[in-house]
Design a protein around this motif. Structure first.
Motif, PDB file in Angstrom:
ATOM      1  N   TYR A   1      44.452  45.086  42.322  1.00  0.00           N
ATOM      2  CA  TYR A   1      44.718  43.644  42.402  1.00  0.00           C
ATOM      3  C   TYR A   1      46.112  43.322  41.873  1.00  0.00           C
ATOM      4  O   TYR A   1      46.836  42.503  42.449  1.00  0.00           O
ATOM      5  CB  TYR A   1      43.651  42.891  41.617  1.00  0.00           C
ATOM      6  CG  TYR A   1      43.919  41.418  41.468  1.00  0.00           C
ATOM      7  CD1 TYR A   1      43.756  40.550  42.538  1.00  0.00           C
ATOM      8  CD2 TYR A   1      44.342  40.899  40.250  1.00  0.00           C
ATOM      9  CE1 TYR A   1      44.009  39.195  42.399  1.00  0.00           C
ATOM     10  CE2 TYR A   1      44.591  39.553  40.102  1.00  0.00           C
ATOM     11  CZ  TYR A   1      44.425  38.702  41.180  1.00  0.00           C
ATOM     12  OH  TYR A   1      44.682  37.361  41.041  1.00  0.00           O
ATOM     13  N   ASN A   2      46.505  43.981  40.782  1.00  0.00           N
ATOM     14  CA  ASN A   2      47.850  43.769  40.244  1.00  0.00           C
ATOM     15  C   ASN A   2      48.922  44.264  41.213  1.00  0.00           C
ATOM     16  O   ASN A   2      50.011  43.687  41.288  1.00  0.00           O
ATOM     17  CB  ASN A   2      47.990  44.484  38.896  1.00  0.00           C
ATOM     18  CG  ASN A   2      47.122  43.850  37.825  1.00  0.00           C
ATOM     19  OD1 ASN A   2      46.793  42.669  37.900  1.00  0.00           O
ATOM     20  ND2 ASN A   2      46.748  44.631  36.832  1.00  0.00           N
TER      21      ASN A   2
ATOM     22  N   ASN B   1      53.062  42.711  45.466  1.00  0.00           N
ATOM     23  CA  ASN B   1      53.451  42.483  46.858  1.00  0.00           C
ATOM     24  C   ASN B   1      53.765  41.013  47.115  1.00  0.00           C
ATOM     25  O   ASN B   1      54.677  40.681  47.876  1.00  0.00           O
ATOM     26  CB  ASN B   1      52.335  42.940  47.800  1.00  0.00           C
ATOM     27  CG  ASN B   1      52.146  44.443  47.781  1.00  0.00           C
ATOM     28  OD1 ASN B   1      53.084  45.193  47.535  1.00  0.00           O
ATOM     29  ND2 ASN B   1      50.926  44.898  48.026  1.00  0.00           N
ATOM     30  N   ASP B   2      53.000  40.125  46.474  1.00  0.00           N
ATOM     31  CA  ASP B   2      53.233  38.692  46.669  1.00  0.00           C
ATOM     32  C   ASP B   2      54.522  38.236  46.001  1.00  0.00           C
ATOM     33  O   ASP B   2      55.226  37.375  46.519  1.00  0.00           O
ATOM     34  CB  ASP B   2      52.052  37.884  46.127  1.00  0.00           C
ATOM     35  CG  ASP B   2      50.770  38.182  46.886  1.00  0.00           C
ATOM     36  OD1 ASP B   2      50.867  38.670  48.033  1.00  0.00           O
ATOM     37  OD2 ASP B   2      49.683  37.947  46.333  1.00  0.00           O
ATOM     38  N   GLY B   3      54.836  38.809  44.829  1.00  0.00           N
ATOM     39  CA  GLY B   3      56.047  38.418  44.111  1.00  0.00           C
ATOM     40  C   GLY B   3      55.851  37.110  43.372  1.00  0.00           C
ATOM     41  O   GLY B   3      54.992  36.291  43.698  1.00  0.00           O
ATOM     42  N   TYR B   4      56.669  36.904  42.331  1.00  0.00           N
ATOM     43  CA  TYR B   4      56.578  35.673  41.547  1.00  0.00           C
ATOM     44  C   TYR B   4      57.902  35.451  40.837  1.00  0.00           C
ATOM     45  O   TYR B   4      58.491  36.382  40.277  1.00  0.00           O
ATOM     46  CB  TYR B   4      55.460  35.761  40.511  1.00  0.00           C
ATOM     47  CG  TYR B   4      55.341  34.535  39.648  1.00  0.00           C
ATOM     48  CD1 TYR B   4      54.729  33.381  40.129  1.00  0.00           C
ATOM     49  CD2 TYR B   4      55.855  34.514  38.356  1.00  0.00           C
ATOM     50  CE1 TYR B   4      54.627  32.252  39.348  1.00  0.00           C
ATOM     51  CE2 TYR B   4      55.756  33.387  37.563  1.00  0.00           C
ATOM     52  CZ  TYR B   4      55.135  32.258  38.066  1.00  0.00           C
ATOM     53  OH  TYR B   4      55.043  31.134  37.287  1.00  0.00           O
TER      54      TYR B   4
ATOM     55  N   GLN C   1      59.936  45.986  44.284  1.00  0.00           N
ATOM     56  CA  GLN C   1      59.058  46.378  43.178  1.00  0.00           C
ATOM     57  C   GLN C   1      58.499  47.789  43.384  1.00  0.00           C
ATOM     58  O   GLN C   1      57.339  48.068  43.064  1.00  0.00           O
ATOM     59  CB  GLN C   1      57.893  45.379  43.036  1.00  0.00           C
ATOM     60  CG  GLN C   1      58.298  43.946  42.808  1.00  0.00           C
ATOM     61  CD  GLN C   1      58.863  43.722  41.428  1.00  0.00           C
ATOM     62  OE1 GLN C   1      58.487  44.388  40.481  1.00  0.00           O
ATOM     63  NE2 GLN C   1      59.785  42.788  41.321  1.00  0.00           N
ATOM     64  N   PHE C   2      59.324  48.684  43.914  1.00  0.00           N
ATOM     65  CA  PHE C   2      58.837  50.022  44.253  1.00  0.00           C
ATOM     66  C   PHE C   2      58.394  50.789  43.012  1.00  0.00           C
ATOM     67  O   PHE C   2      57.299  51.369  42.974  1.00  0.00           O
ATOM     68  CB  PHE C   2      59.931  50.794  44.997  1.00  0.00           C
ATOM     69  CG  PHE C   2      59.599  52.242  45.221  1.00  0.00           C
ATOM     70  CD1 PHE C   2      58.688  52.611  46.196  1.00  0.00           C
ATOM     71  CD2 PHE C   2      60.187  53.228  44.440  1.00  0.00           C
ATOM     72  CE1 PHE C   2      58.370  53.950  46.402  1.00  0.00           C
ATOM     73  CE2 PHE C   2      59.870  54.566  44.635  1.00  0.00           C
ATOM     74  CZ  PHE C   2      58.964  54.927  45.617  1.00  0.00           C
ATOM     75  N   PHE C   3      59.237  50.796  42.000  1.00  0.00           N
ATOM     76  CA  PHE C   3      58.917  51.575  40.804  1.00  0.00           C
ATOM     77  C   PHE C   3      57.724  50.982  40.053  1.00  0.00           C
ATOM     78  O   PHE C   3      56.922  51.715  39.471  1.00  0.00           O
ATOM     79  CB  PHE C   3      60.141  51.660  39.890  1.00  0.00           C
ATOM     80  CG  PHE C   3      61.260  52.479  40.464  1.00  0.00           C
ATOM     81  CD1 PHE C   3      61.186  53.865  40.487  1.00  0.00           C
ATOM     82  CD2 PHE C   3      62.378  51.864  41.009  1.00  0.00           C
ATOM     83  CE1 PHE C   3      62.207  54.627  41.023  1.00  0.00           C
ATOM     84  CE2 PHE C   3      63.406  52.617  41.548  1.00  0.00           C
ATOM     85  CZ  PHE C   3      63.326  54.003  41.560  1.00  0.00           C
TER      86      PHE C   3
ATOM     87  N   PHE D   1      53.167  37.158  35.404  1.00  0.00           N
ATOM     88  CA  PHE D   1      53.575  35.769  35.565  1.00  0.00           C
ATOM     89  C   PHE D   1      54.546  35.314  34.479  1.00  0.00           C
ATOM     90  O   PHE D   1      54.829  34.127  34.372  1.00  0.00           O
ATOM     91  CB  PHE D   1      52.340  34.858  35.584  1.00  0.00           C
ATOM     92  CG  PHE D   1      51.534  35.004  36.838  1.00  0.00           C
ATOM     93  CD1 PHE D   1      51.815  34.252  37.957  1.00  0.00           C
ATOM     94  CD2 PHE D   1      50.506  35.929  36.907  1.00  0.00           C
ATOM     95  CE1 PHE D   1      51.079  34.395  39.116  1.00  0.00           C
ATOM     96  CE2 PHE D   1      49.764  36.079  38.060  1.00  0.00           C
ATOM     97  CZ  PHE D   1      50.051  35.310  39.169  1.00  0.00           C
ATOM     98  N   PHE D   2      55.023  36.248  33.654  1.00  0.00           N
ATOM     99  CA  PHE D   2      56.108  35.926  32.739  1.00  0.00           C
ATOM    100  C   PHE D   2      57.432  36.079  33.478  1.00  0.00           C
ATOM    101  O   PHE D   2      57.622  37.022  34.259  1.00  0.00           O
ATOM    102  CB  PHE D   2      56.088  36.846  31.517  1.00  0.00           C
ATOM    103  CG  PHE D   2      55.083  36.443  30.484  1.00  0.00           C
ATOM    104  CD1 PHE D   2      55.416  35.555  29.486  1.00  0.00           C
ATOM    105  CD2 PHE D   2      53.796  36.954  30.516  1.00  0.00           C
ATOM    106  CE1 PHE D   2      54.490  35.182  28.532  1.00  0.00           C
ATOM    107  CE2 PHE D   2      52.860  36.584  29.575  1.00  0.00           C
ATOM    108  CZ  PHE D   2      53.211  35.691  28.577  1.00  0.00           C
ATOM    109  N   ASN D   3      58.329  35.168  33.212  1.00  0.00           N
ATOM    110  CA  ASN D   3      59.631  35.201  33.883  1.00  0.00           C
ATOM    111  C   ASN D   3      60.525  36.206  33.165  1.00  0.00           C
ATOM    112  O   ASN D   3      61.235  35.874  32.220  1.00  0.00           O
ATOM    113  CB  ASN D   3      60.263  33.809  33.884  1.00  0.00           C
ATOM    114  CG  ASN D   3      61.523  33.765  34.736  1.00  0.00           C
ATOM    115  OD1 ASN D   3      61.805  34.687  35.496  1.00  0.00           O
ATOM    116  ND2 ASN D   3      62.280  32.694  34.608  1.00  0.00           N
TER     117      ASN D   3
END
Length: 241
Positions: free
Chosen positions: A87-88, A93-96, A104-106, A205-207
């Protein structure tokens, strides 16, 4: 005589009515009017007529996405270990925020490695449990045979006369303890899987960006001496990210 009684009754009844009327007048004068209900109804009418601003609408509809994602990840990991990590990965994949649109490959590789570690650990623990159970049963069977045959070794067993009864007993206890350790390790892996899924979902969800700065400035540290103020020079470092 009858007229006298009638006059007395009329006078008593009149006196009773006068006292009752005066009591009602006093109660009306002393008791303040209950205006709370009136004020409450007015405030409700005012609140109903007041238009909702965009700020109020945003406050009413705001939901912390980190908490929601954390609960979903925990629920999935409790059902199937590793599902929360999947799920994470979908969240990646969705990005935020600043990470939206990036590969976000690594991070995905790291998350996939955690899933592999979970099932790799479960596989190793399962193999260890099977082997420990096998050796425990062999030692137990040998001890049962020796107990019923005057401490004579089982000719068809794997131990023979090379191992003493005390040595086989110690061997049995060792493998029994190994089985208990494996069962405890199962619980640790399961718990670590849940905690990791929750923390990763919340941190998503932390910037977190590349803007990192630090500031160095002189400072004084009070050593709390009982004879007075005793300060020691030091450097204060502040990190901003």
């Amino acid at each position: 005589m009858q007229k006298t009684k009638l006059l007395i009754l009329v006078a008593a009844f009149t006196f009773f009515l006068v006292n009752l009327a005066s009591a009602q007048v006093k109660d009306t004068v002393l008791k303040p009017a209950d205006t709370s209900k009136i004020k409450l109804s007015k405030s409700l009418d005012t609140a109903a007529k007041k238009p909702m601003t965009r700020k109020d609408s945003m406050k009413a509809k705001y939901v912390n996405p980190g908490k929601v994602a954390g609960r979903k990840a925990v629920f999935r990991s409790m059902i199937i270990p590793g599902w929360g990590q999947l799920y994470n990965m979908q969240l990646l994949n969705d990005g935020y925020g600043t990470r939206a649109g990036k590969s976000q490959f690594f991070q995905k590789l790291y998350t996939g490695g955690k899933i592999a570690a979970i099932y790799g650990g479960v596989t190793v623990l399962t193999m260890s449990y099977i082997e420990s159970s096998k050796q425990y049963n062999l030692a137990l069977t040998e001890l049962q045979y020796r107990d019923s045959h005057s401490d004579q070794p089982d000719p068809n067993g794997p131990f023979g006369s090379r191992y003493s009864t005390s040595g086989i007993t110690q061997r049995k206890d060792t493998y029994r303890r190994n089985k208990q350790i494996v069962l405890f390790s199962y619980g640790l892996v399961y718990f670590a899987n849940i905690v990791d899924a929750y923390v990763a979902a919340r941190l998503h969800f932390f910037n977190i960006d590349d803007n990192l700065s630090f500031k160095v400035m002189p400072s004084m540290i009070n050593t709390n001496s009982m004879y007075g103020f005793n300060a020691t020079p030091a450097l204060k470092v502040s990190l901003t990210f």
